[in-house]
Design a protein around this motif. Structure first.
Motif, PDB file in Angstrom:
ATOM      1  N   LEU A 123      -0.800   3.645  -2.025  1.00 47.42           N
ATOM      2  CA  LEU A 123      -1.166   3.220  -0.675  1.00 47.42           C
ATOM      3  C   LEU A 123      -2.561   3.719  -0.296  1.00 47.42           C
ATOM      4  O   LEU A 123      -3.288   3.035   0.430  1.00 47.42           O
ATOM      5  CB  LEU A 123      -0.133   3.723   0.333  1.00 47.42           C
ATOM      6  CG  LEU A 123       1.272   3.122   0.230  1.00 47.42           C
ATOM      7  CD1 LEU A 123       2.161   3.646   1.352  1.00 47.42           C
ATOM      8  CD2 LEU A 123       1.232   1.601   0.264  1.00 47.42           C
ATOM      9  N   CYS A 124      -2.934   4.908  -0.788  1.00 48.67           N
ATOM     10  CA  CYS A 124      -4.310   5.392  -0.580  1.00 48.67           C
ATOM     11  C   CYS A 124      -5.304   4.441  -1.233  1.00 48.67           C
ATOM     12  O   CYS A 124      -6.349   4.110  -0.651  1.00 48.67           O
ATOM     13  CB  CYS A 124      -4.474   6.791  -1.154  1.00 48.67           C
ATOM     14  SG  CYS A 124      -3.579   8.084  -0.269  1.00 48.67           S
ATOM     15  N   TYR A 125      -4.991   4.006  -2.438  1.00 54.23           N
ATOM     16  CA  TYR A 125      -5.848   3.048  -3.131  1.00 54.23           C
ATOM     17  C   TYR A 125      -5.910   1.714  -2.380  1.00 54.23           C
ATOM     18  O   TYR A 125      -6.958   1.054  -2.356  1.00 54.23           O
ATOM     19  CB  TYR A 125      -5.340   2.824  -4.550  1.00 54.23           C
ATOM     20  CG  TYR A 125      -5.535   3.993  -5.488  1.00 54.23           C
ATOM     21  CD1 TYR A 125      -6.496   4.959  -5.247  1.00 54.23           C
ATOM     22  CD2 TYR A 125      -4.743   4.135  -6.637  1.00 54.23           C
ATOM     23  CE1 TYR A 125      -6.674   6.032  -6.102  1.00 54.23           C
ATOM     24  CE2 TYR A 125      -4.914   5.206  -7.503  1.00 54.23           C
ATOM     25  CZ  TYR A 125      -5.882   6.146  -7.227  1.00 54.23           C
ATOM     26  OH  TYR A 125      -6.049   7.210  -8.095  1.00 54.23           O
ATOM     27  N   LEU A 142       2.720   8.783   6.602  1.00 53.69           N
ATOM     28  CA  LEU A 142       1.426   8.793   7.286  1.00 53.69           C
ATOM     29  C   LEU A 142       0.410   7.905   6.573  1.00 53.69           C
ATOM     30  O   LEU A 142      -0.394   7.222   7.217  1.00 53.69           O
ATOM     31  CB  LEU A 142       0.896  10.226   7.382  1.00 53.69           C
ATOM     32  CG  LEU A 142       1.558  11.132   8.421  1.00 53.69           C
ATOM     33  CD1 LEU A 142       1.023  12.551   8.310  1.00 53.69           C
ATOM     34  CD2 LEU A 142       1.338  10.591   9.830  1.00 53.69           C
ATOM     35  N   THR A 143       0.459   7.912   5.242  1.00 52.73           N
ATOM     36  CA  THR A 143      -0.444   7.048   4.486  1.00 52.73           C
ATOM     37  C   THR A 143      -0.153   5.585   4.781  1.00 52.73           C
ATOM     38  O   THR A 143      -1.082   4.773   4.963  1.00 52.73           O
ATOM     39  CB  THR A 143      -0.301   7.314   2.971  1.00 52.73           C
ATOM     40  OG1 THR A 143      -0.496   8.704   2.716  1.00 52.73           O
ATOM     41  CG2 THR A 143      -1.335   6.514   2.192  1.00 52.73           C
ATOM     42  N   MET A 162      -6.088  11.413   2.643  1.00 52.58           N
ATOM     43  CA  MET A 162      -4.643  11.303   2.427  1.00 52.58           C
ATOM     44  C   MET A 162      -4.289  11.436   0.947  1.00 52.58           C
ATOM     45  O   MET A 162      -3.170  11.826   0.601  1.00 52.58           O
ATOM     46  CB  MET A 162      -4.126   9.968   2.969  1.00 52.58           C
ATOM     47  CG  MET A 162      -4.245   9.816   4.468  1.00 52.58           C
ATOM     48  SD  MET A 162      -3.521  11.195   5.399  1.00 52.58           S
ATOM     49  CE  MET A 162      -1.822  11.155   4.826  1.00 52.58           C
ATOM     50  N   TYR A 163      -5.227  11.154   0.092  1.00 59.51           N
ATOM     51  CA  TYR A 163      -5.006  11.223  -1.354  1.00 59.51           C
ATOM     52  C   TYR A 163      -4.866  12.669  -1.838  1.00 59.51           C
ATOM     53  O   TYR A 163      -4.005  12.981  -2.660  1.00 59.51           O
ATOM     54  CB  TYR A 163      -6.180  10.531  -2.043  1.00 59.51           C
ATOM     55  CG  TYR A 163      -6.238  10.640  -3.547  1.00 59.51           C
ATOM     56  CD1 TYR A 163      -5.574   9.736  -4.359  1.00 59.51           C
ATOM     57  CD2 TYR A 163      -7.009  11.628  -4.156  1.00 59.51           C
ATOM     58  CE1 TYR A 163      -5.649   9.820  -5.740  1.00 59.51           C
ATOM     59  CE2 TYR A 163      -7.097  11.728  -5.533  1.00 59.51           C
ATOM     60  CZ  TYR A 163      -6.422  10.819  -6.316  1.00 59.51           C
ATOM     61  OH  TYR A 163      -6.503  10.908  -7.689  1.00 59.51           O
ATOM     62  N   ALA A 215      -6.579  -7.739  -1.038  1.00 57.48           N
ATOM     63  CA  ALA A 215      -7.113  -6.458  -1.512  1.00 57.48           C
ATOM     64  C   ALA A 215      -5.991  -5.441  -1.697  1.00 57.48           C
ATOM     65  O   ALA A 215      -5.976  -4.686  -2.677  1.00 57.48           O
ATOM     66  CB  ALA A 215      -8.142  -5.924  -0.516  1.00 57.48           C
ATOM     67  N   ILE A 216      -5.034  -5.443  -0.765  1.00 64.03           N
ATOM     68  CA  ILE A 216      -3.885  -4.533  -0.881  1.00 64.03           C
ATOM     69  C   ILE A 216      -3.060  -4.875  -2.106  1.00 64.03           C
ATOM     70  O   ILE A 216      -2.673  -3.994  -2.884  1.00 64.03           O
ATOM     71  CB  ILE A 216      -3.019  -4.608   0.395  1.00 64.03           C
ATOM     72  CG1 ILE A 216      -3.816  -4.109   1.602  1.00 64.03           C
ATOM     73  CG2 ILE A 216      -1.736  -3.812   0.228  1.00 64.03           C
ATOM     74  CD1 ILE A 216      -3.080  -4.234   2.923  1.00 64.03           C
ATOM     75  N   ILE A 217      -2.795  -6.160  -2.313  1.00 65.09           N
ATOM     76  CA  ILE A 217      -2.017  -6.593  -3.475  1.00 65.09           C
ATOM     77  C   ILE A 217      -2.718  -6.209  -4.771  1.00 65.09           C
ATOM     78  O   ILE A 217      -2.102  -5.692  -5.710  1.00 65.09           O
ATOM     79  CB  ILE A 217      -1.789  -8.123  -3.425  1.00 65.09           C
ATOM     80  CG1 ILE A 217      -0.873  -8.485  -2.253  1.00 65.09           C
ATOM     81  CG2 ILE A 217      -1.183  -8.626  -4.736  1.00 65.09           C
ATOM     82  CD1 ILE A 217      -0.714  -9.966  -2.029  1.00 65.09           C
ATOM     83  N   GLY A 218      -4.026  -6.440  -4.830  1.00 67.72           N
ATOM     84  CA  GLY A 218      -4.790  -6.117  -6.034  1.00 67.72           C
ATOM     85  C   GLY A 218      -4.737  -4.637  -6.369  1.00 67.72           C
ATOM     86  O   GLY A 218      -4.548  -4.256  -7.528  1.00 67.72           O
ATOM     87  N   ALA A 219      -4.901  -3.782  -5.349  1.00 65.08           N
ATOM     88  CA  ALA A 219      -4.860  -2.333  -5.588  1.00 65.08           C
ATOM     89  C   ALA A 219      -3.490  -1.898  -6.083  1.00 65.08           C
ATOM     90  O   ALA A 219      -3.384  -1.088  -7.014  1.00 65.08           O
ATOM     91  CB  ALA A 219      -5.222  -1.590  -4.300  1.00 65.08           C
TER      92      ALA A 219
END
Length: 384
Positions: A57-59, A215-216, A277-278, A313-317
């Protein structure tokens, strides 16, 4: 024939309520399965898996930051690893100060690496690092200030295209070399690690891990909401126009460099939050996070997921990060080849990425149906 309802479904998939809802359901499911079910249960989600999901999720938040500047403003940044790492170091400094006298050398003021290097006092830039409020400020101010200074010089000089990309890559590489030096006071090659707790809560506790994961997810949802608001606002439309034709935007009276600096700073702050967060979830931050290869990988996440679509972008990460976890466990030496091959295939076969695949297929079906209807109409006219 593709039902209109299916087309509408895919159009709405990237909407704000759907993305936030998916994050909420996922977070709730993972949290409940970790805390409510014992390790022997088939429904149990291990703490290791929770930490891994938190890292993903950080990514995803980092990919969102890259997509904001590249997908919507046309700025191909190869230096977002620097903003991510600066946010991580701000959090790492705070966590190091929380160790106190529990370190190897028992010094309540100095981190272990400073005692080892015979430092007698904290450097001036570590002042206030034991404050949680200071840490939050630095997570945003550090990347934001760097982005503002760099962006002001680059965009006002009208540097763009591949030259700008090289400059951002040089920036993160220079920071990596600087942070490798022990004299910088950030732990040198080893970085900052051996964290104990955050706000008095042990970082080894399952509950703390769940809270950090939640939180992330919350920050990712807020980041998506912010980006969604920006790209759909008047300023966002100006930014998109700059991506399509900067000279035209300038000719009608706007100053593109102001908008580019603004969007670049917002993106850098999002990357800084992702880095912050990472660190407590992974347990370490070192100069390797500044590596230009990391910044290039971020661009690949966005390209594979779908540039110019925030949820893409979220899916790709998520997809690439999961694939990296699996490949590096099975064939670690082949991962970079697999990543390069995947990037090439997506570029050639899916220019709009994963997010644009289904809509493009639906558009082709729709166009084929339209062409067939026109052909039948013309045939009927010829017969008559």
């Amino acid at each position: 024939m593709i039902p209109q309802s299916i087309q509408d479904l895919f159009k709405k998939f990237g909407s704000l309520p759907v993305v936030v809802g998916c994050l909420f359901i996922t977070t709730l499911y993972v949290s409940v399965c970790n805390l409510a079910f014992s390790e022997g249960s088939a429904l149990h989600v291990s703490t290791y898996t929770v930490t891994l999901f938190g890292k993903y999720l950080c990514y995803a938040l980092l990919a969102l930051a890259v997509d904001l500047v590249w997908g919507y403003c046309g700025i191909l940044s190869l230096g977002h690893g620097a903003f991510f790492a600066l946010g991580g170091y701000a959090m790492g400094m705070y966590l190091m100060r929380q160790i106190g006298d529990r370190g190897v050398y028992g010094n309540p003021e100095l981190p272990d690496f400073m005692v080892f290097l015979n430092w007698e006092s904290l450097p001036w830039y570590w002042a206030g690092s034991d404050s949680f409020i200071w840490m939050i400020f630095m997570v945003l101010a550090g990347p934001g200030l760097l982005a503002y200074i760099f962006g002001s010089m680059a965009f006002r000089s009208r540097v763009s295209g591949v030259y700008l990309s090289i400059m951002t890559q040089a920036m993160t590489y220079a920071l990596m070399l600087a942070f490798f030096r022990n004299e910088m006071g950030f732990g040198g090659n080893n970085g900052l690690t051996d964290f104990k707790d955050i706000l008095g809560f042990s970082l080894q506790s399952d509950t703390t891990r769940i809270v950090l994961f939640a939180l992330t997810a919350l920050f990712l949802a807020l980041g998506f909401a912010l980006c969604h608001f920006i790209v759909n606002s008047k300023m966002g439309r100006v930014v998109t126009a700059i991506r399509d034709s900067e000279s035209r935007v300038r000719f009608i009276g706007y100053k593109p460099e102001h908008y580019k600096v603004w969007i670049f700073v917002v993106s850098a702050m999002l990357a800084g939050i992702a880095g912050a967060m990472y660190v407590p979830q992974v347990g370490i931050i070192n100069p390797g996070e500044f590596s230009p290869l990391n910044s290039i990988e971020m661009v690949i996440w966005v390209a594979i997921g779908g540039r110019g679509s925030l949820y893409g972008a979220i899916i790709g990460a998520l997809v690439v990060s999961y694939a990296k976890t699996r490949f590096t466990a099975i064939m670690p030496e082949a991962w970079l080849y697999a990543l390069g091959g995947l990037f090439v295939l997506v570029t050639l076969l899916l220019p709009k990425g994963i997010a644009g695949f289904v809509p493009s297929v639906l558009d082709k079906f729709k166009q084929a149906k339209k062409d067939k209807s026109i052909a039948e109409k013309r045939a009927a006219e010829v017969k008559s």
